[in-house]
Design a protein around this motif. Sequence first.
Motif, PDB file in Angstrom:
ATOM      1  N   THR A   7     -32.061 -38.330  -5.941  1.00  0.00           N
ATOM      2  CA  THR A   7     -32.139 -39.745  -5.573  1.00  0.00           C
ATOM      3  C   THR A   7     -30.919 -40.302  -4.200  1.00  0.00           C
ATOM      4  N   LEU A   8     -30.856 -38.731  -3.651  1.00  0.00           N
ATOM      5  CA  LEU A   8     -29.799 -38.870  -2.272  1.00  0.00           C
ATOM      6  C   LEU A   8     -30.525 -39.386  -1.148  1.00  0.00           C
ATOM      7  N   GLN A   9     -29.602 -39.414  -0.274  1.00  0.00           N
ATOM      8  CA  GLN A   9     -29.973 -39.428   1.107  1.00  0.00           C
ATOM      9  C   GLN A   9     -29.826 -38.195   1.743  1.00  0.00           C
ATOM     10  N   GLU A  10     -31.268 -37.793   2.813  1.00  0.00           N
ATOM     11  CA  GLU A  10     -31.273 -36.902   3.366  1.00  0.00           C
ATOM     12  C   GLU A  10     -29.798 -36.254   4.136  1.00  0.00           C
ATOM     13  N   ALA A  11     -29.363 -35.108   4.605  1.00  0.00           N
ATOM     14  CA  ALA A  11     -28.143 -34.780   5.327  1.00  0.00           C
ATOM     15  C   ALA A  11     -29.046 -34.686   6.607  1.00  0.00           C
ATOM     16  N   SER A  12     -28.090 -34.992   7.854  1.00  0.00           N
ATOM     17  CA  SER A  12     -28.487 -34.085   8.747  1.00  0.00           C
ATOM     18  C   SER A  12     -27.009 -34.054   9.737  1.00  0.00           C
ATOM     19  N   TRP A  13     -27.349 -33.207  11.015  1.00  0.00           N
ATOM     20  CA  TRP A  13     -26.073 -33.962  12.268  1.00  0.00           C
ATOM     21  C   TRP A  13     -26.656 -34.589  13.640  1.00  0.00           C
ATOM     22  N   ARG A  14     -26.280 -35.299  13.779  1.00  0.00           N
ATOM     23  CA  ARG A  14     -26.431 -35.845  15.385  1.00  0.00           C
ATOM     24  C   ARG A  14     -28.567 -35.612  14.913  1.00  0.00           C
ATOM     25  N   ASP A  15     -28.253 -36.263  14.184  1.00  0.00           N
ATOM     26  CA  ASP A  15     -29.981 -37.057  13.456  1.00  0.00           C
ATOM     27  C   ASP A  15     -30.563 -35.537  13.507  1.00  0.00           C
ATOM     28  N   ILE A  16     -30.207 -34.622  13.572  1.00  0.00           N
ATOM     29  CA  ILE A  16     -31.179 -33.280  13.100  1.00  0.00           C
ATOM     30  C   ILE A  16     -31.434 -33.438  11.561  1.00  0.00           C
ATOM     31  N   PRO A  17     -32.594 -33.603  10.890  1.00  0.00           N
ATOM     32  CA  PRO A  17     -32.461 -32.915   9.225  1.00  0.00           C
ATOM     33  C   PRO A  17     -32.614 -31.381   8.993  1.00  0.00           C
ATOM     34  N   PHE A  18     -31.950 -31.535   7.754  1.00  0.00           N
ATOM     35  CA  PHE A  18     -32.094 -30.151   7.476  1.00  0.00           C
ATOM     36  C   PHE A  18     -31.842 -30.025   5.949  1.00  0.00           C
ATOM     37  N   SER A  63     -41.001 -21.502   5.425  1.00  0.00           N
ATOM     38  CA  SER A  63     -41.961 -21.896   4.636  1.00  0.00           C
ATOM     39  C   SER A  63     -42.181 -21.388   3.036  1.00  0.00           C
ATOM     40  N   THR A  64     -40.085 -21.830   2.423  1.00  0.00           N
ATOM     41  CA  THR A  64     -40.505 -21.461   1.594  1.00  0.00           C
ATOM     42  C   THR A  64     -40.000 -22.031   0.448  1.00  0.00           C
ATOM     43  N   ILE A  65     -39.279 -23.474   0.169  1.00  0.00           N
ATOM     44  CA  ILE A  65     -38.710 -24.433   0.081  1.00  0.00           C
ATOM     45  C   ILE A  65     -39.966 -25.493   0.475  1.00  0.00           C
ATOM     46  N   ALA A  66     -40.082 -26.305  -1.119  1.00  0.00           N
ATOM     47  CA  ALA A  66     -40.603 -27.734  -0.453  1.00  0.00           C
ATOM     48  C   ALA A  66     -39.465 -28.588   0.073  1.00  0.00           C
ATOM     49  N   ARG A  67     -39.624 -29.980   0.786  1.00  0.00           N
ATOM     50  CA  ARG A  67     -39.059 -30.937   0.278  1.00  0.00           C
ATOM     51  C   ARG A  67     -38.620 -31.714  -0.912  1.00  0.00           C
ATOM     52  N   GLY A  68     -37.526 -32.669  -0.507  1.00  0.00           N
ATOM     53  CA  GLY A  68     -37.701 -33.560  -1.407  1.00  0.00           C
ATOM     54  C   GLY A  68     -38.200 -34.697  -1.308  1.00  0.00           C
ATOM     55  N   LYS A  69     -37.999 -35.454  -2.217  1.00  0.00           N
ATOM     56  CA  LYS A  69     -39.127 -37.141  -1.701  1.00  0.00           C
ATOM     57  C   LYS A  69     -38.360 -37.686  -0.109  1.00  0.00           C
ATOM     58  N   ASN A  70     -36.963 -37.632  -0.387  1.00  0.00           N
ATOM     59  CA  ASN A  70     -36.549 -38.701   0.545  1.00  0.00           C
ATOM     60  C   ASN A  70     -36.344 -37.494   2.418  1.00  0.00           C
ATOM     61  N   GLU A  71     -36.862 -36.463   2.241  1.00  0.00           N
ATOM     62  CA  GLU A  71     -36.729 -35.849   3.485  1.00  0.00           C
ATOM     63  C   GLU A  71     -37.773 -35.093   4.157  1.00  0.00           C
ATOM     64  N   THR A  72     -37.224 -34.775   5.427  1.00  0.00           N
ATOM     65  CA  THR A  72     -38.243 -35.322   6.620  1.00  0.00           C
ATOM     66  C   THR A  72     -38.166 -34.047   7.155  1.00  0.00           C
ATOM     67  N   GLY A  94     -19.668 -36.439  16.909  1.00  0.00           N
ATOM     68  CA  GLY A  94     -21.611 -36.863  16.372  1.00  0.00           C
ATOM     69  C   GLY A  94     -21.218 -37.694  15.198  1.00  0.00           C
ATOM     70  N   THR A  95     -22.542 -38.594  14.241  1.00  0.00           N
ATOM     71  CA  THR A  95     -22.670 -38.146  13.079  1.00  0.00           C
ATOM     72  C   THR A  95     -23.489 -37.219  12.452  1.00  0.00           C
ATOM     73  N   LEU A  96     -22.552 -37.092  11.163  1.00  0.00           N
ATOM     74  CA  LEU A  96     -22.865 -36.103  10.155  1.00  0.00           C
ATOM     75  C   LEU A  96     -23.086 -37.033   8.960  1.00  0.00           C
ATOM     76  N   ASN A  97     -24.897 -36.399   8.267  1.00  0.00           N
ATOM     77  CA  ASN A  97     -25.240 -38.059   7.498  1.00  0.00           C
ATOM     78  C   ASN A  97     -24.916 -37.037   6.138  1.00  0.00           C
ATOM     79  N   HIS A  98     -23.860 -38.146   5.363  1.00  0.00           N
ATOM     80  CA  HIS A  98     -23.746 -37.254   3.877  1.00  0.00           C
ATOM     81  C   HIS A  98     -24.928 -37.302   3.239  1.00  0.00           C
ATOM     82  N   PRO A  99     -25.272 -36.435   2.109  1.00  0.00           N
ATOM     83  CA  PRO A  99     -26.143 -37.584   0.825  1.00  0.00           C
ATOM     84  C   PRO A  99     -26.164 -38.090   0.476  1.00  0.00           C
TER      85      PRO A  99
END
Length: 324
Positions: A7-18, A63-72, A94-99
Amino acid sequence: MSDILSTLQEASWRDIPFPIANISESGTQDAPLHKRADRDGAFVEGTGRAPFVYKVTGVFVASTIARGKNETWDDLFPATFLRVRDAWMDRTTGTLNHPLYGPVRCKPASWDVSLNPDNRGGVFVDLSFIETNDDAETPAFTPSERSFAKSTAADLDAQLGTLNPPPSVFAPQDGEQSFSELVDSLTAVVDSTTLQGQRAIAKIDSGIGKLQRLANSIDRAASVVVTDATTGTTTNLGPLGAGAARIWQNCQNLAVALREIRSKILTSSNKDVSTFITERPTMLVGLSIQLKTTVAELLELNPTLPRARPVIPAYTLVKYYPRS
Protein backbone atom coordinates in the motif's frame (compact mmCIF):
# COMPACT_ATOMS: atom_id res chain seq x y z
CA MET A 1 -1.17 -11.67 7.22
CA SER A 2 -1.80 -8.22 5.73
CA ASP A 3 0.61 -6.86 3.11
CA ILE A 4 1.15 -3.29 4.32
CA LEU A 5 4.14 -2.73 2.03
CA SER A 6 1.95 -3.10 -1.06
CA THR A 7 0.00 0.00 0.00
CA LEU A 8 3.03 2.30 0.19
CA GLN A 9 3.93 5.00 -2.31
CA GLU A 10 6.17 4.54 -5.31
CA ALA A 11 9.85 5.42 -4.86
CA SER A 12 11.30 8.05 -7.17
CA TRP A 13 14.15 10.53 -7.53
CA ARG A 14 13.43 13.85 -9.23
CA ASP A 15 10.02 12.44 -10.29
CA ILE A 16 11.61 9.44 -12.05
CA PRO A 17 9.96 6.31 -10.59
CA PHE A 18 11.84 3.03 -10.22
CA PRO A 19 11.42 -0.17 -8.15
CA ILE A 20 13.56 -0.70 -5.07
CA ALA A 21 14.71 -3.81 -3.22
CA ASN A 22 15.13 -1.92 0.07
CA ILE A 23 15.48 1.55 1.54
CA SER A 24 17.18 2.34 4.85
CA GLU A 25 17.20 5.45 7.00
CA SER A 26 19.94 6.43 9.44
CA GLY A 27 20.15 9.45 11.72
CA THR A 28 22.18 10.81 14.61
CA GLN A 29 21.85 13.55 17.21
CA ASP A 30 24.63 16.11 17.63
CA ALA A 31 25.55 15.97 21.32
CA PRO A 32 28.79 17.81 22.21
CA LEU A 33 30.21 17.19 25.68
CA HIS A 34 31.05 20.09 28.01
CA LYS A 35 33.59 18.89 30.58
CA ARG A 36 35.12 20.67 33.54
CA ALA A 37 38.34 20.09 35.41
CA ASP A 38 38.10 17.94 38.55
CA ARG A 39 34.46 17.07 37.88
CA ASP A 40 33.22 13.64 36.85
CA GLY A 41 30.90 13.32 33.90
CA ALA A 42 29.92 16.08 31.52
CA PHE A 43 27.02 18.26 30.48
CA VAL A 44 25.70 16.83 27.22
CA GLU A 45 24.28 19.56 25.00
CA GLY A 46 21.63 18.60 22.48
CA THR A 47 22.41 20.85 19.54
CA GLY A 48 20.02 19.28 17.08
CA ARG A 49 19.44 16.34 14.79
CA ALA A 50 21.90 15.64 12.02
CA PRO A 51 20.34 15.19 8.55
CA PHE A 52 18.89 11.79 7.80
CA VAL A 53 20.77 9.60 5.31
CA TYR A 54 18.72 7.37 3.00
CA LYS A 55 20.29 4.35 1.29
CA VAL A 56 18.35 2.84 -1.58
CA THR A 57 18.87 -0.27 -3.69
CA GLY A 58 17.30 0.38 -7.07
CA VAL A 59 16.28 -2.50 -9.32
CA PHE A 60 16.85 -1.85 -13.03
CA VAL A 61 16.20 -5.23 -14.60
CA ALA A 62 14.31 -5.52 -17.88
CA SER A 63 11.14 -7.60 -18.18
CA THR A 64 11.64 -9.79 -15.10
CA ILE A 65 9.62 -8.08 -12.35
CA ALA A 66 6.01 -6.95 -12.14
CA ARG A 67 4.78 -3.51 -11.09
CA GLY A 68 3.01 -3.10 -7.76
CA LYS A 69 -0.45 -1.56 -7.68
CA ASN A 70 0.95 1.90 -6.86
CA GLU A 71 3.90 1.77 -9.26
CA THR A 72 4.13 3.39 -12.71
CA TRP A 73 7.75 2.74 -13.79
CA ASP A 74 8.49 1.25 -17.21
CA ASP A 75 11.41 0.26 -19.45
CA LEU A 76 13.82 -0.18 -16.54
CA PHE A 77 17.00 -1.04 -18.43
CA PRO A 78 18.68 0.75 -19.93
CA ALA A 79 16.25 3.70 -20.39
CA THR A 80 15.11 4.36 -16.79
CA PHE A 81 18.55 3.45 -15.44
CA LEU A 82 20.21 6.12 -17.61
CA ARG A 83 17.56 8.72 -16.67
CA VAL A 84 18.09 8.09 -12.95
CA ARG A 85 21.84 8.21 -13.43
CA ASP A 86 21.64 11.57 -15.19
CA ALA A 87 19.30 12.87 -12.46
CA TRP A 88 21.66 11.68 -9.72
CA MET A 89 24.60 13.48 -11.38
CA ASP A 90 22.76 16.79 -10.88
CA ARG A 91 24.32 18.06 -7.62
CA THR A 92 21.48 20.44 -6.76
CA THR A 93 18.72 19.66 -4.27
CA GLY A 94 16.09 17.23 -5.48
CA THR A 95 13.10 15.33 -4.13
CA LEU A 96 13.39 11.73 -3.05
CA ASN A 97 9.94 10.20 -2.74
CA HIS A 98 10.14 7.86 0.24
CA PRO A 99 7.56 5.03 0.14
CA LEU A 100 6.52 5.74 3.75
CA TYR A 101 7.34 9.40 4.41
CA GLY A 102 6.57 10.89 1.02
CA PRO A 103 8.73 13.62 -0.55
CA VAL A 104 12.00 14.45 1.22
CA ARG A 105 14.35 17.19 -0.01
CA CYS A 106 17.80 15.66 -0.47
CA LYS A 107 21.21 16.01 -2.02
CA PRO A 108 22.61 13.00 -3.94
CA ALA A 109 25.55 11.50 -2.06
CA SER A 110 26.76 8.19 -3.54
CA TRP A 111 26.21 5.88 -6.52
CA ASP A 112 27.46 2.29 -6.76
CA VAL A 113 26.70 -0.06 -9.67
CA SER A 114 28.43 -2.92 -11.46
CA LEU A 115 27.58 -4.99 -14.54
CA ASN A 116 27.36 -8.62 -13.45
CA PRO A 117 27.43 -11.46 -16.01
CA ASP A 118 25.21 -13.51 -13.71
CA ASN A 119 22.45 -10.92 -14.10
CA ARG A 120 21.76 -10.68 -17.83
CA GLY A 121 18.70 -8.43 -17.57
CA GLY A 122 20.19 -5.28 -16.05
CA VAL A 123 21.73 -3.98 -12.83
CA PHE A 124 21.12 -3.30 -9.16
CA VAL A 125 22.23 0.17 -8.02
CA ASP A 126 23.07 1.31 -4.48
CA LEU A 127 22.30 5.02 -4.09
CA SER A 128 22.42 7.26 -1.03
CA PHE A 129 20.84 10.65 -0.37
CA ILE A 130 21.30 13.16 2.44
CA GLU A 131 18.38 15.21 3.73
CA THR A 132 18.96 18.93 3.25
CA ASN A 133 17.47 22.20 4.40
CA ASP A 134 18.19 24.83 1.79
CA ASP A 135 16.19 27.78 3.06
CA ALA A 136 19.06 29.00 5.30
CA GLU A 137 16.63 30.03 8.03
CA THR A 138 16.79 29.09 11.69
CA PRO A 139 14.20 29.31 14.47
CA ALA A 140 14.25 32.40 16.67
CA PHE A 141 15.45 30.42 19.68
CA THR A 142 17.21 27.18 18.79
CA PRO A 143 17.65 24.29 21.22
CA SER A 144 21.41 24.88 21.13
CA GLU A 145 21.09 28.52 22.17
CA ARG A 146 18.53 27.67 24.83
CA SER A 147 20.72 24.90 26.31
CA PHE A 148 23.81 27.10 26.33
CA ALA A 149 22.00 30.08 27.85
CA LYS A 150 20.31 27.94 30.53
CA SER A 151 23.49 26.11 31.54
CA THR A 152 25.51 29.35 31.68
CA ALA A 153 22.80 31.11 33.70
CA ALA A 154 22.57 28.20 36.16
CA ASP A 155 26.35 28.15 36.59
CA LEU A 156 26.43 31.91 37.16
CA ASP A 157 23.58 31.79 39.69
CA ALA A 158 25.35 29.02 41.59
CA GLN A 159 28.57 31.05 41.72
CA LEU A 160 26.77 34.16 42.95
CA GLY A 161 24.95 32.11 45.60
CA THR A 162 28.23 31.29 47.33
CA LEU A 163 29.34 34.91 47.82
CA ASN A 164 29.13 36.79 51.11
CA PRO A 165 28.06 39.49 50.88
CA PRO A 166 25.99 38.57 47.81
CA PRO A 167 26.11 41.05 44.92
CA SER A 168 23.01 43.15 44.37
CA VAL A 169 21.81 42.21 40.88
CA PHE A 170 18.01 41.96 40.81
CA ALA A 171 15.68 44.56 42.32
CA PRO A 172 12.50 43.53 44.22
CA GLN A 173 10.33 44.91 41.43
CA ASP A 174 12.03 42.75 38.79
CA GLY A 175 9.87 39.96 37.48
CA GLU A 176 12.76 37.49 37.74
CA GLN A 177 15.15 37.12 40.65
CA SER A 178 17.90 35.09 38.95
CA PHE A 179 19.49 34.72 35.55
CA SER A 180 18.02 31.23 35.24
CA GLU A 181 14.51 32.65 35.72
CA LEU A 182 15.30 35.29 33.09
CA VAL A 183 16.31 32.68 30.50
CA ASP A 184 13.31 30.47 31.36
CA SER A 185 10.96 33.39 30.80
CA LEU A 186 12.32 33.81 27.27
CA THR A 187 11.85 30.21 26.13
CA ALA A 188 8.09 30.69 25.71
CA VAL A 189 8.54 33.74 23.50
CA VAL A 190 9.19 32.12 20.14
CA ASP A 191 7.40 33.66 17.18
CA SER A 192 4.27 34.21 19.27
CA THR A 193 3.06 37.80 19.01
CA THR A 194 4.68 41.14 18.34
CA LEU A 195 3.80 42.32 21.86
CA GLN A 196 5.45 39.31 23.48
CA GLY A 197 8.46 39.78 21.24
CA GLN A 198 8.80 43.40 22.39
CA ARG A 199 8.56 42.31 26.03
CA ALA A 200 11.26 39.71 25.42
CA ILE A 201 13.54 42.34 23.87
CA ALA A 202 13.04 44.57 26.93
CA LYS A 203 13.87 41.66 29.26
CA ILE A 204 16.98 40.79 27.27
CA ASP A 205 18.21 44.41 27.27
CA SER A 206 17.66 44.63 31.01
CA GLY A 207 19.45 41.32 31.57
CA ILE A 208 22.45 42.36 29.47
CA GLY A 209 22.68 45.59 31.48
CA LYS A 210 22.67 43.61 34.74
CA LEU A 211 25.40 41.31 33.41
CA GLN A 212 27.57 44.25 32.43
CA ARG A 213 27.19 45.93 35.84
CA LEU A 214 27.90 42.65 37.62
CA ALA A 215 31.01 41.96 35.54
CA ASN A 216 32.35 45.46 36.22
CA SER A 217 31.68 45.41 39.94
CA ILE A 218 32.48 41.87 41.05
CA ASP A 219 34.45 42.03 44.30
CA ARG A 220 37.45 39.71 44.39
CA ALA A 221 37.58 40.16 48.17
CA ALA A 222 34.09 38.73 48.75
CA SER A 223 34.06 35.57 50.84
CA VAL A 224 33.02 32.28 49.28
CA VAL A 225 30.66 30.44 51.63
CA VAL A 226 29.28 26.97 50.91
CA THR A 227 26.53 25.18 52.83
CA ASP A 228 26.28 21.42 53.26
CA ALA A 229 22.85 20.39 51.98
CA THR A 230 22.53 17.56 54.53
CA THR A 231 23.83 19.09 57.76
CA GLY A 232 23.31 22.77 57.03
CA THR A 233 26.89 23.46 58.07
CA THR A 234 28.47 26.46 56.37
CA THR A 235 32.14 26.71 55.46
CA ASN A 236 33.98 29.88 54.55
CA LEU A 237 36.43 29.10 51.75
CA GLY A 238 38.07 32.50 51.88
CA PRO A 239 38.18 35.36 49.35
CA LEU A 240 36.81 34.87 45.86
CA GLY A 241 40.16 35.87 44.35
CA ALA A 242 40.86 34.23 40.99
CA GLY A 243 37.31 32.82 40.95
CA ALA A 244 36.17 36.28 39.90
CA ALA A 245 37.46 35.49 36.41
CA ARG A 246 34.97 32.62 36.07
CA ILE A 247 32.08 34.86 37.07
CA TRP A 248 33.26 37.56 34.67
CA GLN A 249 33.55 35.02 31.84
CA ASN A 250 30.08 33.61 32.49
CA CYS A 251 28.71 37.16 32.40
CA GLN A 252 30.27 37.66 28.96
CA ASN A 253 29.09 34.27 27.66
CA LEU A 254 25.51 34.79 28.80
CA ALA A 255 25.45 38.32 27.38
CA VAL A 256 26.57 36.98 23.97
CA ALA A 257 23.86 34.28 24.05
CA LEU A 258 21.18 36.85 24.94
CA ARG A 259 22.30 39.15 22.11
CA GLU A 260 22.00 36.26 19.63
CA ILE A 261 18.50 35.48 20.86
CA ARG A 262 17.59 39.18 20.70
CA SER A 263 18.74 39.44 17.08
CA LYS A 264 16.76 36.38 16.00
CA ILE A 265 13.60 37.41 17.83
CA LEU A 266 13.77 40.76 16.03
CA THR A 267 14.11 38.95 12.71
CA SER A 268 11.23 36.60 13.48
CA SER A 269 8.91 39.38 14.66
CA ASN A 270 9.04 40.89 11.17
CA LYS A 271 7.53 37.74 9.60
CA ASP A 272 3.87 37.06 8.95
CA VAL A 273 2.49 33.89 10.49
CA SER A 274 -0.20 31.96 8.63
CA THR A 275 -2.31 29.00 9.76
CA PHE A 276 -3.23 25.75 8.07
CA ILE A 277 -5.69 23.01 9.12
CA THR A 278 -4.81 19.44 8.17
CA GLU A 279 -7.62 17.60 6.43
CA ARG A 280 -6.25 14.11 7.15
CA PRO A 281 -3.43 12.52 9.20
CA THR A 282 -0.24 13.91 7.70
CA MET A 283 3.45 13.13 8.10
CA LEU A 284 5.40 16.05 9.56
CA VAL A 285 7.99 15.93 6.76
CA GLY A 286 5.30 15.89 4.09
CA LEU A 287 3.51 18.85 5.66
CA SER A 288 6.74 20.87 5.81
CA ILE A 289 7.21 20.34 2.07
CA GLN A 290 3.57 21.13 1.32
CA LEU A 291 3.82 24.42 3.24
CA LYS A 292 7.29 25.20 1.83
CA THR A 293 8.80 25.40 5.30
CA THR A 294 11.05 23.22 7.48
CA VAL A 295 10.37 20.63 10.16
CA ALA A 296 12.42 22.62 12.69
CA GLU A 297 10.39 25.75 11.98
CA LEU A 298 7.07 23.91 12.33
CA LEU A 299 8.13 22.44 15.67
CA GLU A 300 9.28 25.83 16.96
CA LEU A 301 6.03 27.53 15.95
CA ASN A 302 3.89 24.58 17.11
CA PRO A 303 5.49 23.09 20.25
CA THR A 304 2.48 20.78 20.83
CA LEU A 305 3.00 18.85 17.59
CA PRO A 306 3.98 15.20 18.18
CA ARG A 307 7.73 14.61 18.00
CA ALA A 308 8.17 10.96 18.95
CA ARG A 309 5.63 9.85 16.30
CA PRO A 310 5.73 12.53 13.58
CA VAL A 311 2.16 12.05 12.29
CA ILE A 312 -0.07 15.09 12.66
CA PRO A 313 -3.74 14.19 13.33
CA ALA A 314 -6.50 15.41 11.03
CA TYR A 315 -8.04 18.84 11.76
CA THR A 316 -4.92 20.12 13.53
CA LEU A 317 -4.28 23.87 13.37
CA VAL A 318 -0.67 24.46 12.30
CA LYS A 319 1.16 27.81 12.28
CA TYR A 320 3.81 28.45 9.63
CA TYR A 321 5.67 31.22 7.81
CA PRO A 322 4.24 31.67 4.30
CA ARG A 323 6.74 31.80 1.46
CA SER A 324 6.20 32.78 -2.12
